[in-house]
Design an enzyme around this catalytic site. Structure first.
Site, short mmCIF file in Angstrom:
data_model
loop_
_atom_site.label_atom_id
_atom_site.label_comp_id
_atom_site.label_asym_id
_atom_site.label_seq_id
_atom_site.Cartn_x
_atom_site.Cartn_y
_atom_site.Cartn_z
N SER A 1 0.85 -1.18 0.00
CA SER A 1 0.00 0.00 0.00
C SER A 1 0.88 1.23 0.00
CB SER A 1 -0.89 0.01 1.24
OG SER A 1 -0.09 0.35 2.37
N LYS A 2 0.24 2.38 -0.01
CA LYS A 2 0.98 3.64 -0.08
C LYS A 2 2.01 3.78 1.04
CE LYS A 2 -1.84 6.71 -2.80
NZ LYS A 2 -3.28 6.76 -2.66
#
Ligand code: GLU
Length: 493
Positions: A253-254
């Protein structure tokens, strides 16, 4: 064996994620390895979230990685159109066929009613699948509701008992208990088909032989195969790719860095390095080798080499790999890649003369041995292009702020001015000669010189890099650093 056909079927609802690019790459590698066809199909059945901009981003990302397709929206093909919103009449026909045969039914339950009932089921510990309230409405009831203009969706009637076995080429047979699979929606209230309906019809009509996709879709596959069976389609083979995790073993994820593929272009990755990096996430070429170019990837790729367990997106490894590609890169080609970057930073003119270009190729050739990202040429290599380069802390601390440095730099400037020629040999002899005269180690001249001329303590061979700068520039930089040092302006910051 019939033709091998794989597809990448992105939904244009955002950027091309590294996960999407990974899926596309694997499906493409398999098709290319097998001498089959690779199809690009746009799944825009989410009419609210699909955008033109996202479509453009998908094209850009695939083209950047040099993933090419044989059939797709922009080039057409025998099974087009390749955009789902242009195929609505096809899905409608199959949906009607299912309603007529009794394998699908209209569901008039409202989202609120459904949610309420799911809540109760969850509270009672029952799997919250659709409870089939509308599964057995009579013709009359349906007519009445339709006449009232009540909105409805269409659901596929799943088998209620037994198991559905999905034969997955990576995971083997995976069994699903039919009682836990709900009657899923195939046509939304808006009249649009759902992803499940469209993907099944298209994979079958487009004669996809191998559905290669992300693991998250494995759970959808029993529904898809039941739908295929009901429509009388032959099931394709399935291969669900492993999940991609960050280095902390949680879903990518980010938090782990960029998830948008094209951000890596911005960050200075070469497409061939990124392609290689993505290919070895969850796939092992067998031998210990990890650096594989386009042709080697195609030659080696097999689904047998794909792992069941998650792969790790390790940015450090990607960066290392990129450095390896930079080292091996052809300096001329690399120069072409770097020119726009340097121009954007205002470090080089828009139309360099042939001599200037030749010089730039030499700079690139020298630097590429030690760079990891394209952007390093712009940051680390700034001193090649401008007098406006920073003195980093190491350089200040170790050399530029030292008491005896200014004098040495001045002496070196005099020495450099006097050299008969300006080439590697003469420069090296001059520097070493000065060190000998001063009865100090050569490093005590080399390091201050590098710090003054580049603002850094590490970099390519000093003699070679000095040769690539005009002599006057080198002399002026040595004098400037001497002067600043004397004034105490090169203290660590
Ligand atoms: N449109 C789906 C997605 O982007 C494709 C899934 C599939 O490959 O079947 O996730």
């Amino acid at each position: 064996m019939s033709e091998i056909r794989t597809r990448f079927a992105p939904s244009p609802t955002g950027n091309l994620h590294v996960g999407g690019a990974h899926t596309a790459l694997f499906a493409w590698l398999f098709a290319r390895h097998e001498g089959g066809k690779f199809i690009l199909r746009i799944e825009d059945t989410d009419e609210v979230r699909s955008t033109e901009q996202s479509l453009a981003a998908i094209y850009d990302g695939l083209r950047w990685l040099e993933i090419d397709w044989d059939e797709g929206p922009d080039i057409s093909g025998p099974f087009g159109p390749y955009v789902q919103s242009e195929r609505l009449n096809i899905y409608a026909q199959y949906i009607n066929q299912l309603i007529e045969s009794g394998r699908a039914y209209r569901c008039f339950c409202t989202p609120e009613e459904l949610e309420e009932r799911r809540e109760i089921m969850r509270a009672r510990g029952i799997p919250p699948v659709y409870d089939r309230t509308c599964a057995n409405l009579s013709e009359e009831q349906i007519e009445l509701l339709l006449a009232e203009g009540k909105p409805y969706c269409v659901r596929f009637r799943m088998l209620e008992t037994g198991t559905t076995v999905v034969n997955d080429l990576i995971r083997g047979d995976v069994s699903f208990d039919n009682s836990l699979l709900g009657d899923f929606v195939i046509r939304k209230t808006s009249g649009y088909p759902t992803y499940h309906m469209a993907v099944v019809v298209d994979d079958c009509l487009m004669k996809i032989s191998h559905v290669i996709r992300a693991e998250e879709h494995l759970a959808n596959t029993p529904s898809h195969v039941q739908l295929m069976d009901a429509l009388g389609f032959e099931r394709p083979k399935f291969a669900h790719l492993p999940l991609i995790l960050g280095t902390d073993k949680t879903k990518l994820s980010k938090r782990h860095g960029a998830v948008n593929l094209m951000d890596y272009k911005e960050q200075g990755f070469l497409p061939e390095a990124m392609r290689n990096f993505l290919a070895i996430i969850g796939w092992s070429p067998g031998a210990d080798e990890e650096i594989l170019d386009h042709d080697q990837l195609i030659a080696r790729f097999t689904l047998e080499g794909v792992s069941k367990s998650p792969g790790v997106f390790d940015l450090e490894k990607a960066t290392w790999l990129n450095g390896e590609y930079l080292k091996r890169a052809d300096a001329e080609k690399l120069t072409d890649t770097l020119l726009p970057l340097l121009q954007k930073e205002g470090l080089i003119e828009a139309h360099p003369s042939p001599e200037r270009r030749e010089w730039l190729v030499a700079v690139v050739d020298l630097m590429k041995e030690r760079t990891r990202l394209l952007t390093d040429f712009v940051t680390w290599g700034r001193y090649y292009f401008t007098e406006d380069y920073p003195y980093d802390n190491e350089a200040r601390k170790k050399w530029l702020s030292k008491e005896d440095t200014p004098e040495r730099l001045d002496m070196l400037a005099d020495r450099m001015k006097e050299l008969e020629t300006w080439d590697v040999e003469a420069i090296e002899a001059g520097i070493r000669g000065l060190a000998e005269e001063l009865e100090i180690g050569a490093g005590k001249v080399i390091h201050p010189c590098r710090s003054a001329v580049t603002g850094q303590t590490i970099g390519p061979s000093l003699f070679h890099l000095l040769e690539l700068l005009p002599r006057e520039t080198v002399v002026a930089r040595l004098r400037r650093a001497a002067e600043l040092g004397r004034r105490g302006e090169l203290a660590p910051v």
